[in-house]
Design an enzyme around this catalytic site. Structure first.
Site, PDB file in Angstrom:
ATOM      1  N   LEU A   9       0.972  -0.686   0.535  1.00 33.18           N
ATOM      2  CA  LEU A   9       0.015  -0.201   0.247  1.00 33.18           C
ATOM      3  C   LEU A   9       0.798   1.557  -0.555  1.00 33.18           C
ATOM      4  CD1 LEU A   9      -2.860   1.067   0.386  1.00 33.18           C
ATOM      5  CD2 LEU A   9      -2.551   1.205   2.583  1.00 33.18           C
ATOM      6  N   ASP A  10       1.794   1.556   0.782  1.00 35.91           N
ATOM      7  CA  ASP A  10       2.138   2.709   1.235  1.00 35.91           C
ATOM      8  C   ASP A  10       3.470   2.804   0.318  1.00 35.91           C
ATOM      9  OD1 ASP A  10       1.434   3.920   3.334  1.00 35.91           O
ATOM     10  OD2 ASP A  10       2.068   2.314   4.718  1.00 35.91           O
ATOM     11  N   LYS A 146       7.325  -7.854   7.125  1.00 40.85           N
ATOM     12  CA  LYS A 146       8.266  -8.233   5.414  1.00 40.85           C
ATOM     13  C   LYS A 146      10.260  -7.876   6.299  1.00 40.85           C
ATOM     14  CE  LYS A 146       5.193  -5.593   3.199  1.00 40.85           C
ATOM     15  NZ  LYS A 146       4.531  -4.754   2.796  1.00 40.85           N
TER      16      LYS A 146
HETATM   17  C1  BG6 Z   1       3.913   0.059   6.099  1.00 38.10           C
HETATM   18  C2  BG6 Z   1       4.233   1.758   6.531  1.00 38.10           C
HETATM   19  O1  BG6 Z   1       3.144  -0.046   4.764  1.00 38.10           O
HETATM   20  O2  BG6 Z   1       3.157   0.312   7.600  1.00 38.10           O
HETATM   21  C3  BG6 Z   1       5.531   1.556   7.487  1.00 38.10           C
HETATM   22  O3  BG6 Z   1       5.649   1.845   5.010  1.00 38.10           O
HETATM   23  C4  BG6 Z   1       4.898   1.946   8.352  1.00 38.10           C
HETATM   24  O4  BG6 Z   1       6.583   3.285   7.163  1.00 38.10           O
HETATM   25  C5  BG6 Z   1       4.022   0.189   8.564  1.00 38.10           C
HETATM   26  O5  BG6 Z   1       5.754   1.838   9.978  1.00 38.10           O
HETATM   27  C6  BG6 Z   1       3.228   0.188  10.232  1.00 38.10           C
HETATM   28  O6  BG6 Z   1       1.906   0.751   9.602  1.00 38.10           O
HETATM   29  P1  BG6 Z   1       1.059   1.621  10.566  1.00 38.10           P
HETATM   30  O7  BG6 Z   1      -0.277   2.267   9.391  1.00 38.10           O
HETATM   31  O8  BG6 Z   1       1.037  -0.127  11.094  1.00 38.10           O
HETATM   32  O9  BG6 Z   1       1.996   2.036  11.882  1.00 38.10           O
HETATM   33 MG    MG Z   2       5.839   0.158   0.790  1.00 37.67          MG
END
Ligand code: BG6
Ligand code: MG
Length: 220
Positions: A9-10, A146
């Protein structure tokens, strides 16, 4: 034959890295650890608690907090992050993603989301993608983040597919390693250097091309 695509996603569907950075930075100010965007690159794809551990280690404060205190710090970061992501709208889809998803649907590929983020479902809703993915892996169910392949293996299994029938799309090195270790075809979005482990890479989401991915997948 390619039957499923598993998305990060991110950094692939939308760019939340800046919001994560701002929220961690604010927490860092509170606990006396400053870091820049270059350091933030190390946090991409890394779970919330693992990110906190990396930040504390960077500031030589890894032994200063109890587990309960660390959970409170991670919670505080997430409360700020949740405020920041309220501004996300369908306009924040990265370039080319809407048409790439459409192309996948036209080929009747099964789609899954394999994001480490516990905020994934909220972000999908804000982007107008709540109904697009057959499977959204709940990262709270995972034993390892991951680069462990678990999240991609769980996505494929939930889609009812074998790993060899899936491709994964990632922007983080840890994510590419996870896809490869899951025995899937890996598609990277990023620089040639960062994506050197990917089976196929593009520099920008606008360059994601399903025909090219299928052709490359069939040659592997
Ligand atoms: C990932 C991001 O998709 O999600 C990370 O790339 C992030 O930077 C991780 O720490 C966890 O996200 P969340 O929203 O559960 O804090
Ligand atoms: Mg990503």
């Amino acid at each position: 034959m390619l039957k499923g695509i598993i998305f990060d996603l991110d950094g692939v569907i939308t760019d939340t890295a800046e919001f994560h950075f701002l929220a961690w930075q604010k927490l860092g100010e509170k606990i006396g650890i400053t870091f820049d965007r270059a350091f933030n690159e190390n946090l991409k794809g890394i779970s919330r608690m693992d990110s906190l551990d990396r930040i504390l280690a960077y500031g030589n404060k890894e032994n200063n907090y109890t587990q309960a205190e660390k959970e409170a710090l991670a919670h505080e970061k997430n409360e700020h992050y949740k405020q920041l992501i309220q501004q996300i709208s369908p306009e924040d889809l990265l370039p080319g993603i809407a048409s790439f998803i459409k192309a996948c649907q036209e080929k009747e590929l099964l789609l899954a989301l394999a994001s480490a983020s516990k905020n994934g479902p909220t972000i999908l809703t804000r982007l107008g993608l709540a109904d697009v993915f057959e499977v959204v892996v709940d990262p709270a169910t995972l034993r390892k983040g991951k680069p462990d392949p678990e999240i991609f293996l769980q996505a494929a299994e939930s889609l009812g597919l074998d790993s060899s029938e899936c491709a994964g799309v990632e922007d983080a090195e840890a994510g590419i390693e996870a896809i490869n270790r899951a025995g899937m075809f890996s598609v990277g979005v990023g620089t040639a250097e960062a994506m050197s482990g990917a089976d196929l890479f593009v520099e920008d989401t606008i360059d994601l091309n399903l025909e090219e991915i299928i052709a490359s997948f069939n040659q592997k």
